[in-house]
Each structure stands twice: as structure tokens, then as C-alpha cells.
Motif scaffolding. Sequence first.
Motif, PDB file in Angstrom:
ATOM      1  N   ASP A 178       0.860  -1.188   0.000  1.00  0.00           N
ATOM      2  CA  ASP A 178       0.000   0.000   0.000  1.00  0.00           C
ATOM      3  C   ASP A 178       0.891   1.230   0.000  1.00  0.00           C
ATOM      4  OD1 ASP A 178      -1.774   2.056   0.327  1.00  0.00           O
ATOM      5  OD2 ASP A 178      -2.794   1.217   2.060  1.00  0.00           O
ATOM      6  N   PRO A 179       1.214   1.760  -1.188  1.00  0.00           N
ATOM      7  CA  PRO A 179       2.064   2.954  -1.233  1.00  0.00           C
ATOM      8  C   PRO A 179       1.490   4.123  -0.453  1.00  0.00           C
ATOM      9  CG  PRO A 179       1.889   1.978  -3.413  1.00  0.00           C
ATOM     10  CD  PRO A 179       0.904   1.253  -2.534  1.00  0.00           C
ATOM     11  N   GLY A 180       0.162   4.211  -0.387  1.00  0.00           N
ATOM     12  CA  GLY A 180      -0.451   5.294   0.374  1.00  0.00           C
ATOM     13  C   GLY A 180      -0.040   5.297   1.823  1.00  0.00           C
ATOM     14  N   ASN A 181       0.236   4.122   2.371  1.00  0.00           N
ATOM     15  CA  ASN A 181       0.679   4.007   3.759  1.00  0.00           C
ATOM     16  C   ASN A 181       2.129   4.409   3.949  1.00  0.00           C
ATOM     17  OD1 ASN A 181      -1.697   3.239   4.943  1.00  0.00           O
ATOM     18  ND2 ASN A 181      -1.163   1.082   5.176  1.00  0.00           N
ATOM     19  N   LEU A 182       2.872   4.509   2.870  1.00  0.00           N
ATOM     20  CA  LEU A 182       4.300   4.831   2.955  1.00  0.00           C
ATOM     21  C   LEU A 182       4.579   6.310   2.726  1.00  0.00           C
ATOM     22  CD1 LEU A 182       5.646   1.811   0.863  1.00  0.00           C
ATOM     23  CD2 LEU A 182       5.290   1.920   3.344  1.00  0.00           C
ATOM     24  N   LEU A 183       3.550   7.033   2.296  1.00  0.00           N
ATOM     25  CA  LEU A 183       3.719   8.447   1.978  1.00  0.00           C
ATOM     26  C   LEU A 183       3.431   9.325   3.185  1.00  0.00           C
ATOM     27  CD1 LEU A 183       2.066   8.518  -1.559  1.00  0.00           C
ATOM     28  CD2 LEU A 183       4.504   8.379  -0.995  1.00  0.00           C
ATOM     29  N   THR A 184       4.187  10.392   3.291  1.00  0.00           N
ATOM     30  CA  THR A 184       4.030  11.370   4.367  1.00  0.00           C
ATOM     31  C   THR A 184       4.087  12.767   3.757  1.00  0.00           C
ATOM     32  OG1 THR A 184       6.405  11.593   4.793  1.00  0.00           O
ATOM     33  CG2 THR A 184       5.253   9.810   5.949  1.00  0.00           C
ATOM     34  N   ALA A 185       3.772  13.764   4.575  1.00  0.00           N
ATOM     35  CA  ALA A 185       3.894  15.141   4.095  1.00  0.00           C
ATOM     36  C   ALA A 185       5.327  15.450   3.689  1.00  0.00           C
ATOM     37  CB  ALA A 185       3.419  16.113   5.178  1.00  0.00           C
ATOM     38  N   ALA A 186       6.279  14.806   4.352  1.00  0.00           N
ATOM     39  CA  ALA A 186       7.688  15.077   4.085  1.00  0.00           C
ATOM     40  C   ALA A 186       8.182  14.438   2.792  1.00  0.00           C
ATOM     41  CB  ALA A 186       8.542  14.597   5.263  1.00  0.00           C
ATOM     42  N   PHE A 188       6.032  13.272   0.178  1.00  0.00           N
ATOM     43  CA  PHE A 188       5.012  13.218  -0.882  1.00  0.00           C
ATOM     44  C   PHE A 188       5.540  13.778  -2.204  1.00  0.00           C
ATOM     45  CE2 PHE A 188       0.902  14.633  -2.852  1.00  0.00           C
ATOM     46  CZ  PHE A 188       0.360  13.356  -2.989  1.00  0.00           C
ATOM     47  N   HIS A 189       6.362  14.817  -2.131  1.00  0.00           N
ATOM     48  CA  HIS A 189       6.924  15.410  -3.353  1.00  0.00           C
ATOM     49  C   HIS A 189       7.874  14.451  -4.052  1.00  0.00           C
ATOM     50  CE1 HIS A 189      10.190  16.012  -0.501  1.00  0.00           C
ATOM     51  NE2 HIS A 189      10.994  16.231  -1.529  1.00  0.00           N
ATOM     52  N   ASN A 190       8.350  13.456  -3.313  1.00  0.00           N
ATOM     53  CA  ASN A 190       9.307  12.493  -3.842  1.00  0.00           C
ATOM     54  C   ASN A 190       8.674  11.107  -3.905  1.00  0.00           C
ATOM     55  OD1 ASN A 190      11.905  12.017  -4.844  1.00  0.00           O
ATOM     56  ND2 ASN A 190      12.639  11.287  -2.852  1.00  0.00           N
ATOM     57  N   GLN A 191       7.372  11.068  -4.138  1.00  0.00           N
ATOM     58  CA  GLN A 191       6.622   9.821  -4.022  1.00  0.00           C
ATOM     59  C   GLN A 191       7.053   8.750  -5.010  1.00  0.00           C
ATOM     60  OE1 GLN A 191       2.620   9.546  -5.824  1.00  0.00           O
ATOM     61  NE2 GLN A 191       2.545  11.760  -5.565  1.00  0.00           N
ATOM     62  N   ASN A 192       7.486   9.133  -6.206  1.00  0.00           N
ATOM     63  CA  ASN A 192       7.896   8.118  -7.181  1.00  0.00           C
ATOM     64  C   ASN A 192       9.036   7.266  -6.639  1.00  0.00           C
ATOM     65  OD1 ASN A 192       5.990   9.223  -8.830  1.00  0.00           O
ATOM     66  ND2 ASN A 192       7.397   9.919 -10.417  1.00  0.00           N
ATOM     67  N   GLN A 193       9.988   7.910  -5.987  1.00  0.00           N
ATOM     68  CA  GLN A 193      11.114   7.175  -5.413  1.00  0.00           C
ATOM     69  C   GLN A 193      10.648   6.258  -4.298  1.00  0.00           C
ATOM     70  OE1 GLN A 193      14.554   9.575  -4.398  1.00  0.00           O
ATOM     71  NE2 GLN A 193      15.268   8.076  -2.909  1.00  0.00           N
ATOM     72  N   VAL A 194       9.704   6.725  -3.475  1.00  0.00           N
ATOM     73  CA  VAL A 194       9.173   5.909  -2.381  1.00  0.00           C
ATOM     74  C   VAL A 194       8.472   4.667  -2.934  1.00  0.00           C
ATOM     75  CG1 VAL A 194       7.549   5.847  -0.439  1.00  0.00           C
ATOM     76  CG2 VAL A 194       8.913   7.906  -0.849  1.00  0.00           C
ATOM     77  N   ILE A 195       7.652   4.863  -3.961  1.00  0.00           N
ATOM     78  CA  ILE A 195       6.914   3.747  -4.559  1.00  0.00           C
ATOM     79  C   ILE A 195       7.868   2.766  -5.236  1.00  0.00           C
ATOM     80  CG2 ILE A 195       5.209   3.131  -6.320  1.00  0.00           C
ATOM     81  CD1 ILE A 195       3.882   5.887  -5.748  1.00  0.00           C
ATOM     82  N   GLU A 196       8.813   3.287  -5.982  1.00  0.00           N
ATOM     83  CA  GLU A 196       9.769   2.412  -6.673  1.00  0.00           C
ATOM     84  C   GLU A 196      10.617   1.627  -5.682  1.00  0.00           C
ATOM     85  OE1 GLU A 196      11.706   5.326  -9.042  1.00  0.00           O
ATOM     86  OE2 GLU A 196      10.220   5.234 -10.666  1.00  0.00           O
ATOM     87  N   GLU A 197      11.033   2.262  -4.586  1.00  0.00           N
ATOM     88  CA  GLU A 197      11.805   1.567  -3.565  1.00  0.00           C
ATOM     89  C   GLU A 197      10.993   0.430  -2.955  1.00  0.00           C
ATOM     90  OE1 GLU A 197      14.398   2.964   0.252  1.00  0.00           O
ATOM     91  OE2 GLU A 197      12.256   3.423   0.359  1.00  0.00           O
ATOM     92  N   ALA A 198       9.718   0.677  -2.704  1.00  0.00           N
ATOM     93  CA  ALA A 198       8.874  -0.348  -2.103  1.00  0.00           C
ATOM     94  C   ALA A 198       8.802  -1.586  -2.987  1.00  0.00           C
ATOM     95  CB  ALA A 198       7.473   0.210  -1.846  1.00  0.00           C
ATOM     96  N   PHE A 199       8.627  -1.382  -4.276  1.00  0.00           N
ATOM     97  CA  PHE A 199       8.545  -2.534  -5.175  1.00  0.00           C
ATOM     98  C   PHE A 199       9.898  -3.212  -5.342  1.00  0.00           C
ATOM     99  CE2 PHE A 199       4.416  -0.849  -6.186  1.00  0.00           C
ATOM    100  CZ  PHE A 199       3.675  -1.982  -6.484  1.00  0.00           C
ATOM    101  N   GLY A 228      -8.244   8.057  -6.930  1.00  0.00           N
ATOM    102  CA  GLY A 228      -8.671   8.922  -8.013  1.00  0.00           C
ATOM    103  C   GLY A 228      -9.005  10.331  -7.585  1.00  0.00           C
ATOM    104  N   LEU A 229      -9.085  10.554  -6.281  1.00  0.00           N
ATOM    105  CA  LEU A 229      -9.430  11.883  -5.781  1.00  0.00           C
ATOM    106  C   LEU A 229      -8.262  12.561  -5.072  1.00  0.00           C
ATOM    107  CD1 LEU A 229     -13.069  11.337  -4.430  1.00  0.00           C
ATOM    108  CD2 LEU A 229     -12.333  12.184  -6.669  1.00  0.00           C
ATOM    109  N   GLY A 230      -7.068  12.019  -5.265  1.00  0.00           N
ATOM    110  CA  GLY A 230      -5.875  12.600  -4.656  1.00  0.00           C
ATOM    111  C   GLY A 230      -4.784  12.806  -5.683  1.00  0.00           C
ATOM    112  N   GLY A 231      -3.552  12.857  -5.202  1.00  0.00           N
ATOM    113  CA  GLY A 231      -2.430  13.139  -6.080  1.00  0.00           C
ATOM    114  C   GLY A 231      -1.393  12.038  -6.133  1.00  0.00           C
ATOM    115  N   MET A 232      -1.761  10.820  -5.729  1.00  0.00           N
ATOM    116  CA  MET A 232      -0.799   9.724  -5.780  1.00  0.00           C
ATOM    117  C   MET A 232      -0.620   9.263  -7.223  1.00  0.00           C
ATOM    118  SD  MET A 232      -0.720   6.366  -3.310  1.00  0.00           S
ATOM    119  CE  MET A 232      -1.206   5.068  -4.431  1.00  0.00           C
ATOM    120  N   ASN A 233       0.577   8.839  -7.562  1.00  0.00           N
ATOM    121  CA  ASN A 233       0.889   8.438  -8.928  1.00  0.00           C
ATOM    122  C   ASN A 233       0.391   7.012  -9.179  1.00  0.00           C
ATOM    123  OD1 ASN A 233       1.938   7.853 -11.429  1.00  0.00           O
ATOM    124  ND2 ASN A 233       3.971   8.681 -11.001  1.00  0.00           N
ATOM    125  N   TYR A 234      -0.888   6.907  -9.537  1.00  0.00           N
ATOM    126  CA  TYR A 234      -1.482   5.586  -9.777  1.00  0.00           C
ATOM    127  C   TYR A 234      -0.966   4.942 -11.049  1.00  0.00           C
ATOM    128  CZ  TYR A 234      -4.602   4.381  -6.013  1.00  0.00           C
ATOM    129  OH  TYR A 234      -5.083   3.955  -4.802  1.00  0.00           O
TER     130      TYR A 234
END
Length: 274
Positions: A178-186, A188-199, A228-234
Motif C-alpha cells: 500500500d504505497p499510500g501508507n508509505l507516503l508522508t507530508a515530508a 510526498f513530493h518524492n513519491q515516485n522514489q518511495v513507490i519504486e523503492e517499495a517494489f 482517483g481523488l488525490g495526487g498519488m501516482n497511480y
Amino acid sequence: MSVGVLAHLFGSLPYKELAPKVAASGFTHVQLALWKAISDVDFSKPGNISPGLANAIGEQFDKNGVSISVLGCYVHLFERDVELRRANVNRFKELLRYARFFGAPMVAAETGRNEGGDYTDRDWSVMKETLEELAEEAEKWGVFVGLEAANDHLVGTAPELARMLEEVPSSNIGVVIDPGNLLTAANFHNQNQVIEEAFKLLGSRIIAAHAKDRIMLENGELGTATAGLGGMNYELYMKLLNHYKPHVHIIMEEAKEHQMAQSKAFIDEIRGRV
């Protein structure tokens, strides 16, 4: 990959009403947390599940064309109160014993969290011991323990979950991503790296996936929304999920009933083209 839903998003209902309601909303599988979703059986403490009861609930969903892809177990797994922790572990183990009678391949949970995030080495050791015990039970019954990392929990990041899996090397432990659980305010701007690291760290161990969205609020905090109602890179999330685990079950979170069809369509559209 098919999109299912948390059963308790429909409220707490008798299971003979819940199953057709899920089906009527267009879902073919659910994550079922018994004591959150079912109102006509007392699941407030361990001990009342039997093969007959589990079969009855599983068959009710099945005849409505809905499978139980995950049994959810919302308990604190490293609780510092020994008596409470033992009760939580016993509850989880009971679900592992009966999961196959529900038709579920796994029992899933986050690790739990302490207020203020004051985690110690002892907490980690206790969680490791708990997971070893749960893995042993899962191995007996041929099911999986699904473990999910969540911000502010003891296991809150992909590297922490990877470390826990390395320290408890059971093939009966899998990851609920669940990438949404790994994102924080700190981050979020770097979310692609967070998601890619998780996978990169966890992709081969994924056995189920959660779907919600995150959105940066005006006050600087990170909010949660239906997919679909937020800014996560789906686009990235679904692309990596397709690559690492084609046909894995996706379970929608956060959505209110009037949002479910739109959110499901949003996920289906993206995963169908990436």
C-alpha cells in the motif's frame, strides 16, 4: 488483477445481507474483518469460530459471486501489555486456523503503533517473536500471514518491512502493498522514489494490494482520499503492480458507497492500459 473492497466500508451488517450488497456494488472479492463487518455473530473475542460457521459465511459470499481474498485482523501485534498481546496473537492465530474454511488464502495486518511513535529495540524483538509464532501457525494450515507497512507503525517503511522479512525468513509471510501508507507530508513530493523503492525491496513478496489516495492539504498535512481523488501516482503504482504481480488482488480502501463505482472505474482504467 481484480478490484475488491474492504467489506466494512458497507457498515456492520448480518453476513447474509452483506454478501449480496457487496455483489450488487460490482465487487467480486473482499477483505473481511469479521468484527468490523459482520453484526449477527459475536466476534468480540477469540473462541467462537468453527469450521461450520466459517463455511456458512464463506458460502454466503461465494453464492453471491464474491470471494474472501483477505481476512483482516486489526490488532496490535507488539502490545507492551503481555496479557493483551497474548489475546491479540491468539485472535490472529484463530483466524489462521480457520482461514481456509472461509476460502481465504491469508490473514493480514499492520504491526500496530504506539502513540507518539516511541519505539524501542524491545518492541522490535517482541514483534519479531510474534511474527515467528504467527508464521509457524500459518505453515501448519497452509495459509499466509500478510504484513503491511504503515507510516507511524513499528514497521512503517518499505526498508523496515524488508528487514523484518529477512529476520523472519518464512515463505508463509507475504506483503500487502500500500504505497499510500508509505507516503508522508515530508516525502510526498518524492513519491515516485518511495513507490519504486517499495517494489524493489518487496515486489517479489507481494500477495495482495491496497488502493487509496493521498492528497496534500492546505494546512501542510497529508490527507487520505478514495483512489482517483488525490495526487498519488497511480500510473506508476499500477505499472509496477502489473510487472511484479500480475493478477494480484487489489482491495479498495477509504471509499464511501457513493464513491465506489467511480473509484473502481478509475483503477480499472489505469491498470488496463499500463
